[in-house]
Design an enzyme around this catalytic site. Structure first.
Site, mmCIF file in Angstrom:
data_model
loop_
_atom_site.group_PDB
_atom_site.id
_atom_site.type_symbol
_atom_site.label_atom_id
_atom_site.label_comp_id
_atom_site.label_asym_id
_atom_site.label_seq_id
_atom_site.Cartn_x
_atom_site.Cartn_y
_atom_site.Cartn_z
ATOM 1 N N ASP A 190 0.822 -1.206 0.000
ATOM 2 C CA ASP A 190 0.000 0.000 0.000
ATOM 3 C C ASP A 190 0.861 1.263 0.000
ATOM 4 O O ASP A 190 1.803 1.390 0.794
ATOM 5 C CB ASP A 190 -0.913 -0.015 1.235
ATOM 6 C CG ASP A 190 -1.851 1.177 1.281
ATOM 7 O OD1 ASP A 190 -2.685 1.309 0.371
ATOM 8 O OD2 ASP A 190 -1.732 1.980 2.232
ATOM 9 N N GLU B 79 1.588 -0.085 -4.808
ATOM 10 C CA GLU B 79 0.747 1.062 -5.144
ATOM 11 C C GLU B 79 1.659 2.281 -5.032
ATOM 12 O O GLU B 79 2.147 2.597 -3.942
ATOM 13 C CB GLU B 79 -0.425 1.213 -4.178
ATOM 14 C CG GLU B 79 -1.286 2.414 -4.514
ATOM 15 C CD GLU B 79 -2.169 2.890 -3.367
ATOM 16 O OE1 GLU B 79 -3.071 3.707 -3.623
ATOM 17 O OE2 GLU B 79 -1.945 2.460 -2.219
#
Length: 581
Positions: free
Chosen positions: A244, A281
């Protein structure tokens, strides 16, 4: 059993295990570590008290049966009986499917989700990407405010529930990717700062103090994160990790944390003989993230490509607010640029950021599969004020066009759960904070955020209202009804075409050739012998493909192949995939 904990600032550490208390000793071999021997078995409850303070859960807890603030529990991973023979599934050629355990089914558990995996196998995807499963307060939430980075959210089914899910997925030929959050921990139930310098004020992130990757004590913090990542891949037989928001991993050391992590994962892959991978990400548009370590990059195996999403979304919907602004000026040109170069912002000016952003990819060194392409994700749907999916914004024909672009583009495709049948349910932001003050702060903050963009407060769903989560659960009766059934059949066809045509998984990003007409609203591209044409206008388009007599592999609406003039006459809001023979 030996218990150990890193607590460099403590003068005294006590172990509490199954009601027994004993003092821990400093480890003479490792600075800041404490250890003690105690009788324990699978399920034994334990915790650590620092300097006679309260008993806290283990930072490396494998299980939190009573939630983030409760005692930890011993997990004997050898007790689980794996059934599926599994040698792994590589990322090149993959089709991913992002799934949130808590809303994939009404039950919101691993076991209930596992019962639906046959649908994904029939759809033809290769990997299931689970949103975060680490413990967080309450029952329902997105998972990005988790704590205990080695443990599994108990309401989902705990450690054995996750293993049963992975085992069932592997039995069906599906790999499993797990979303992990290294850039911050949740504000509730986070006891790490009591144990050591896991965070630093040297850098700041949107969530407060940054995870300590480069300040004093960062060696152990980095090891904590790397070891946690390897534990998911080893103990749960997960095939890959989604990292993330790596742009929030602030690291000034000569060897970046991502380089260290990718090296450790590659070593584990070699040891186990299974292909293992990392997907970042990243908002950086920095090619170093996905460039091999031997070429000076960080060695992460792939990353999400929001530029492709933004270009497709702007073309389909006409939305131009926020980060869509630069793409909406000429969406077909933006789409053409991403299809051939990967990034749209490759050093260009970003009006959303108020500065130049990104740098070009070296297409000779970065394979196309290292970028993920998608039209919907949990972020792009759930962070809208009302969590409205693309199906609520455009016609089924335009949805079909978006699917064709995603599933035939050079990138590794990813779908968001329910997208494949144009789910009519929204996917909204929901929480279940047990702290009333934190719950109110989240509710009020979200309403203020969207009020600044013109939304009335009463139109922004209350994240703490159980109905918000309930509205976000998939309706599994929809795929049997129209128009959902037709959309599902289209997705299945496109996925099968992608698997059947080697040109669609060609790693050479520079081999894609694109033509488009901004005013007529069509775009066409060639990948080897495969031709893809998409008409977003409401009227038919005459598209000069220059290819007479090709074979139709997939068509949303009936279409005639190009005649001797090589012109394709494509109905409005429609897409076609052709094979030149």
């Amino acid at each position: 059993m030996q218990f150990e904990v890193w607590a460099p600032q403590a003068g005294r550490v006590t172990l509490r295990c199954d009601g027994d208390t004993r003092a821990m000793e400093r480890d003479p071999q490792r600075e800041g570590w404490w250890r003690a021997e105690a009788e324990a078995r699978d399920g034994s409850r334990y915790g650590f008290a620092l300097d006679d303070g309260p008993v806290l859960p283990d930072p490396r807890s494998r299980r939190q049966p009573d939630g983030p603030d409760g005692l930890s529990a011993v997990v004997d991973h050898d007790r689980f009986a794996w059934r599926a023979e599994w040698s792994g599934r590589e990322l090149p050629g993959a089709v991913l499917y992002e799934l949130h355990v808590g809303t994939f089914t009404r039950e919101g558990t691993f076991d209930a989700a596992a019962e639906r995996l046959g649908h994904l196998a029939e759809l033809g995807v290769s990997h299931v990407e689970l949103m975060p499963v680490c413990p967080f307060p309450g029952v329902h939430g997105w998972g990005y405010e988790g704590v205990s980075l080695w443990a599994v959210h108990e309401p989902y089914g705990g450690p054995d529930g996750l293993k049963r899910f992975v085992d069932r997925a592997h039995a069906l030929g599906l790999g499993v990717v797990l979303d992990v959050v290294h850039n911050h921990l949740g504000p509730s139930g986070n006891h790490l700062p009591r144990f050591g310098p896991y965070f630093t004020d040297t850098h700041h992130t949107p969530w407060g103090a940054a995870v300590n990757l480069d300040a004093p004590g960062s060696d152990e913090v980095r090891a904590y994160l790397v070891d946690s990542a390897l534990a998911w891949l080893r103990d749960y037989r997960v095939d890959g990790l989604r990292l993330d928001a790596v742009h929030a991993l602030v690291d000034t050391r000569a060897r970046h944390f991502l380089e260290e992590l990718s090296g450790a994962v590659d070593d584990l892959s070699a040891d186990t003989g299974r292909p293992l991978f990392l997907i970042a990400e990243s908002d950086l548009n920095d090619p170093r993230v996905v460039t091999a370590r031997e070429d000076g990059g960080f060695g992460v195996h792939a990353q999400w490509n929001d530029d492709f999403h933004h270009a497709v979304h702007a073309a389909l919907t006409g939305e131009s607010q926020g980060y869509y602004a630069d793409f909406a000026r000429a969406p077909f040109a933006a789409l053409a640029k991403t299809l051939t170069g990967g990034f749209f912002h490759d050093g260009t000016y970003s009006s959303f950021r108020g500065r130049h952003h990104g740098r070009p990819l070296d297409r000779d060194r970065v394979a196309a599969h290292r970028l993920l392409g998608y039209t919907q994700t949990h972020d792009q749907v759930g962070n809208r004020a009302q969590g409205d999916r693309l199906a609520a914004l455009v016609s089924p024909g335009l949805l079909a066009c978006g699917a064709a672009l995603t599933l035939t583009a050079p990138f590794t495709p990813m779908l968001f759960m329910g997208e494949e049948w144009a789910a009519g349910t929204p996917w909204q932001f929901f929480t279940d904070h047990t702290d009333p003050g934190l719950a109110a702060a989240v509710r009020d903050g979200r309403r203020r955020e969207f009020a600044a963009h013109g939304w009335a407060e009463e139109d922004v769903p209350d994240p703490q209202d159980p109905a918000t989560r309930d509205r976000s659960c998939l309706d599994w009766s929809e795929p049997e009804r129209e128009p959902h059934a037709r959309v599902l059949a289209w997705y299945r066809l496109l996925v099968s075409v992608r698997h059947a045509q080697p040109d669609l998984t060609d790693p050479d990003l520079g081999d894609t050739k694109v033509a488009y007409d901004e005013e007529a609203r069509w775009i066409a591209f060639r990948r080897g012998d495969v031709r893809v044409a998409v008409n977003l206008a409401g009227r038919p388009a005459a598209i000069p493909l220059g290819v007479p007599g090709a074979r139709v592999l997939a068509a949303w609406e009936p279409v005639e192949v190009p005649g001797a003039d090589g012109v394709l006459h494509l109905p409005g809001e429609s897409a076609v995939v052709l094979l030149q023979e």
